[in-house]
Write a protein that holds these residues in place. Structure first.
Motif, PDB file in Angstrom:
ATOM      1  N   SER A   9       0.799  -1.227   0.000  1.00 40.69           N
ATOM      2  CA  SER A   9       0.000   0.000   0.000  1.00 40.69           C
ATOM      3  C   SER A   9       0.831   1.275   0.000  1.00 40.69           C
ATOM      4  O   SER A   9       0.395   2.308  -0.497  1.00 40.69           O
ATOM      5  N   GLY A  10       2.033   1.220   0.577  1.00 39.29           N
ATOM      6  CA  GLY A  10       2.833   2.431   0.748  1.00 39.29           C
ATOM      7  C   GLY A  10       2.266   3.352   1.805  1.00 39.29           C
ATOM      8  O   GLY A  10       2.637   4.529   1.882  1.00 39.29           O
ATOM      9  N   ASN A  11       1.384   2.833   2.657  1.00 37.11           N
ATOM     10  CA  ASN A  11       0.728   3.671   3.658  1.00 37.11           C
ATOM     11  C   ASN A  11       1.693   4.119   4.748  1.00 37.11           C
ATOM     12  O   ASN A  11       2.670   3.444   5.070  1.00 37.11           O
ATOM     13  N   ALA A  12       1.378   5.267   5.349  1.00 35.10           N
ATOM     14  CA  ALA A  12       2.079   5.761   6.526  1.00 35.10           C
ATOM     15  C   ALA A  12       1.411   5.164   7.758  1.00 35.10           C
ATOM     16  O   ALA A  12       0.193   5.262   7.913  1.00 35.10           O
ATOM     17  N   VAL A  13       2.205   4.554   8.643  1.00 38.60           N
ATOM     18  CA  VAL A  13       1.644   3.929   9.840  1.00 38.60           C
ATOM     19  C   VAL A  13       2.497   4.257  11.061  1.00 38.60           C
ATOM     20  O   VAL A  13       3.681   4.604  10.951  1.00 38.60           O
ATOM     21  N   LEU A  14       1.864   4.143  12.225  1.00 41.66           N
ATOM     22  CA  LEU A  14       2.535   4.333  13.506  1.00 41.66           C
ATOM     23  C   LEU A  14       2.483   3.023  14.271  1.00 41.66           C
ATOM     24  O   LEU A  14       1.435   2.368  14.323  1.00 41.66           O
ATOM     25  N   TYR A  15       3.626   2.638  14.872  1.00 45.28           N
ATOM     26  CA  TYR A  15       3.699   1.396  15.629  1.00 45.28           C
ATOM     27  C   TYR A  15       3.862   1.689  17.120  1.00 45.28           C
ATOM     28  O   TYR A  15       4.589   2.613  17.505  1.00 45.28           O
ATOM     29  N   ALA A  16       3.211   0.862  17.939  1.00 47.88           N
ATOM     30  CA  ALA A  16       3.477   0.797  19.373  1.00 47.88           C
ATOM     31  C   ALA A  16       3.968  -0.619  19.656  1.00 47.88           C
ATOM     32  O   ALA A  16       3.230  -1.591  19.465  1.00 47.88           O
ATOM     33  N   VAL A  17       5.224  -0.729  20.092  1.00 47.78           N
ATOM     34  CA  VAL A  17       5.865  -2.029  20.308  1.00 47.78           C
ATOM     35  C   VAL A  17       6.206  -2.171  21.785  1.00 47.78           C
ATOM     36  O   VAL A  17       6.711  -1.221  22.409  1.00 47.78           O
ATOM     37  N   ASN A  18       5.916  -3.324  22.360  1.00 48.03           N
ATOM     38  CA  ASN A  18       6.248  -3.585  23.753  1.00 48.03           C
ATOM     39  C   ASN A  18       7.743  -3.378  23.984  1.00 48.03           C
ATOM     40  O   ASN A  18       8.567  -4.007  23.308  1.00 48.03           O
ATOM     41  N   LEU A  19       8.089  -2.505  24.920  1.00 48.05           N
ATOM     42  CA  LEU A  19       9.489  -2.117  25.082  1.00 48.05           C
ATOM     43  C   LEU A  19      10.359  -3.270  25.553  1.00 48.05           C
ATOM     44  O   LEU A  19      11.545  -3.343  25.212  1.00 48.05           O
ATOM     45  N   GLU A  20       9.799  -4.194  26.321  1.00 51.37           N
ATOM     46  CA  GLU A  20      10.592  -5.312  26.842  1.00 51.37           C
ATOM     47  C   GLU A  20      10.750  -6.444  25.843  1.00 51.37           C
ATOM     48  O   GLU A  20      11.842  -7.009  25.700  1.00 51.37           O
ATOM     49  N   THR A  21       9.664  -6.776  25.138  1.00 52.12           N
ATOM     50  CA  THR A  21       9.678  -7.977  24.294  1.00 52.12           C
ATOM     51  C   THR A  21       9.789  -7.709  22.801  1.00 52.12           C
ATOM     52  O   THR A  21      10.147  -8.598  22.035  1.00 52.12           O
ATOM     53  N   GLY A  22       9.439  -6.487  22.370  1.00 53.46           N
ATOM     54  CA  GLY A  22       9.434  -6.194  20.935  1.00 53.46           C
ATOM     55  C   GLY A  22       8.173  -6.648  20.229  1.00 53.46           C
ATOM     56  O   GLY A  22       8.062  -6.514  19.005  1.00 53.46           O
ATOM     57  N   ALA A  23       7.215  -7.185  20.969  1.00 53.03           N
ATOM     58  CA  ALA A  23       5.961  -7.620  20.358  1.00 53.03           C
ATOM     59  C   ALA A  23       5.143  -6.406  19.921  1.00 53.03           C
ATOM     60  O   ALA A  23       5.073  -5.400  20.635  1.00 53.03           O
ATOM     61  N   LEU A  24       4.535  -6.494  18.763  1.00 53.59           N
ATOM     62  CA  LEU A  24       3.707  -5.401  18.257  1.00 53.59           C
ATOM     63  C   LEU A  24       2.431  -5.313  19.095  1.00 53.59           C
ATOM     64  O   LEU A  24       1.627  -6.238  19.137  1.00 53.59           O
ATOM     65  N   HIS A  25       2.258  -4.167  19.763  1.00 58.01           N
ATOM     66  CA  HIS A  25       1.062  -3.955  20.570  1.00 58.01           C
ATOM     67  C   HIS A  25      -0.076  -3.400  19.724  1.00 58.01           C
ATOM     68  O   HIS A  25      -1.210  -3.855  19.818  1.00 58.01           O
ATOM     69  N   ARG A  26       0.248  -2.410  18.882  1.00 56.97           N
ATOM     70  CA  ARG A  26      -0.795  -1.822  18.045  1.00 56.97           C
ATOM     71  C   ARG A  26      -0.160  -1.129  16.849  1.00 56.97           C
ATOM     72  O   ARG A  26       0.960  -0.627  16.920  1.00 56.97           O
ATOM     73  N   LYS A  27      -0.900  -1.124  15.776  1.00 56.25           N
ATOM     74  CA  LYS A  27      -0.490  -0.444  14.541  1.00 56.25           C
ATOM     75  C   LYS A  27      -1.630   0.476  14.114  1.00 56.25           C
ATOM     76  O   LYS A  27      -2.768   0.040  13.947  1.00 56.25           O
ATOM     77  N   TRP A  28      -1.303   1.766  13.963  1.00 55.57           N
ATOM     78  CA  TRP A  28      -2.273   2.733  13.473  1.00 55.57           C
ATOM     79  C   TRP A  28      -1.977   3.017  12.005  1.00 55.57           C
ATOM     80  O   TRP A  28      -0.895   3.489  11.669  1.00 55.57           O
ATOM     81  N   ASP A  29      -2.912   2.723  11.133  1.00 58.16           N
ATOM     82  CA  ASP A  29      -2.734   2.911   9.698  1.00 58.16           C
ATOM     83  C   ASP A  29      -3.485   4.168   9.276  1.00 58.16           C
ATOM     84  O   ASP A  29      -4.702   4.280   9.462  1.00 58.16           O
ATOM     85  N   THR A  30      -2.752   5.139   8.705  1.00 54.40           N
ATOM     86  CA  THR A  30      -3.386   6.381   8.261  1.00 54.40           C
ATOM     87  C   THR A  30      -4.198   6.190   6.986  1.00 54.40           C
ATOM     88  O   THR A  30      -4.975   7.057   6.605  1.00 54.40           O
ATOM     89  N   ARG A  31      -3.980   5.057   6.313  1.00 55.31           N
ATOM     90  CA  ARG A  31      -4.615   4.764   5.020  1.00 55.31           C
ATOM     91  C   ARG A  31      -4.302   5.844   3.976  1.00 55.31           C
ATOM     92  O   ARG A  31      -5.085   6.107   3.067  1.00 55.31           O
ATOM     93  N   ARG A  32      -3.137   6.427   4.133  1.00 53.51           N
ATOM     94  CA  ARG A  32      -2.612   7.371   3.145  1.00 53.51           C
ATOM     95  C   ARG A  32      -1.347   6.766   2.561  1.00 53.51           C
ATOM     96  O   ARG A  32      -0.355   6.576   3.268  1.00 53.51           O
ATOM     97  N   GLY A  33      -1.397   6.440   1.266  1.00 51.13           N
ATOM     98  CA  GLY A  33      -0.251   5.769   0.672  1.00 51.13           C
ATOM     99  C   GLY A  33      -0.051   6.130  -0.777  1.00 51.13           C
ATOM    100  O   GLY A  33      -0.306   7.271  -1.201  1.00 51.13           O
ATOM    101  N   VAL A  34       0.393   5.157  -1.556  1.00 50.27           N
ATOM    102  CA  VAL A  34       0.721   5.388  -2.961  1.00 50.27           C
ATOM    103  C   VAL A  34      -0.476   5.928  -3.723  1.00 50.27           C
ATOM    104  O   VAL A  34      -0.350   6.825  -4.571  1.00 50.27           O
ATOM    105  N   GLN A  35      -1.667   5.409  -3.416  1.00 45.98           N
ATOM    106  CA  GLN A  35      -2.857   5.808  -4.166  1.00 45.98           C
ATOM    107  C   GLN A  35      -3.232   7.270  -3.933  1.00 45.98           C
ATOM    108  O   GLN A  35      -3.988   7.855  -4.712  1.00 45.98           O
ATOM    109  N   ASP A  36      -2.696   7.894  -2.870  1.00 45.25           N
ATOM    110  CA  ASP A  36      -3.015   9.288  -2.559  1.00 45.25           C
ATOM    111  C   ASP A  36      -1.970  10.259  -3.089  1.00 45.25           C
ATOM    112  O   ASP A  36      -2.103  11.464  -2.906  1.00 45.25           O
TER     113      ASP A  36
END
Length: 208
Positions: free
Chosen positions: A142-169
């Motif tokens: 998609s080429g979208n811009a996203v923000l990640y929240a990753v658990n600081l101790e384990t590196g596990a992905l806690h949440r991903k916020w997708d702006t849905r703004r990418g190549v198509q825009d």
């Protein structure tokens, strides 16, 4: 210091170009050149000093190191210093017991990560960077811009916020990307409530 550099480079020692550093005909390449963030955080039942950094132009990923005791950081102990790595693909060495953190929307990590205490625990917050559609076998679809929240101790992905703004825009069909997030505590309770982050196209700030 040299020992800290050894620990950091150990995260991506599997890069095939690393051996070129000793080549007499070496031509400059980017390796681990992102600006790190250092903060104390209460994880694993105690206060620790954590460094989180990106690769900049050197690659598509973010890593975390435990630098609580700098005098104990040696090349031999590098595997204990490295907490996790998060990239556009699973970069673990064969047989590694470290958690796998990856997402194909991850781009070149020029932005500086933030370390934040949230209601869900201590997190590393970072934008996905730029040019996540590079044809490297793990390109974003998609080429979208996203923000990640990753658990600081384990590196596990806690949440991903997708702006849905990418190549198509993009009128130029360019991928989008997010810069360094600013973690904001609105009510002074010591917990992050939102992140202010800049999106590359259209050029404007976002509140997430």
């Amino acid at each position: 210091t040299q020992s800290r550099s050894s620990a950091a480079s150990d995260v991506y020692k599997r890069q095939p170009h690393l051996r070129q550093l000793s080549d007499p005909n070496y031509r400059h390449r980017f390796y681990v050149d992102g600006s790190p963030m250092v903060s104390d955080a209460f994880i694993g039942g105690r206060w620790r000093t954590i460094l989180v950094g990106g690769l900049g132009a050197g690659g598509q990923g973010v890593y975390a190191l435990d630098i609580t005791d700098p005098d104990a950081i040696t090349e031999a102990a590098a595997k204990d210093v490295v907490l996790w790595e998060f990239g556009d693909r699973d970069r673990r060495a064969p047989g590694s017991n470290r958690p796998a953190g990856f997402d194909m929307d991850m781009g070149f990590s020029f932005a500086q990560p933030s370390i934040a205490r949230t209601r869900a625990g201590w997190m590393a917050l970072f934008g996905n960077g730029y040019n996540n559609v590079e044809a490297d076998g793990a390109a974003s679809t998609s080429g979208n811009a996203v923000l990640y929240a990753v658990n600081l101790e384990t590196g596990a992905l806690h949440r991903k916020w997708d702006t849905r703004r990418g190549v198509q825009d993009s009128t130029r069909r360019w991928p989008n990307g997010l810069s360094t997030p600013a973690a904001v505590d609105l009510d002074d309770d010591g917990l992050v409530d939102l992140s202010l982050i800049h999106i590359s196209e259209p050029t404007r700030p976002l509140y997430i």
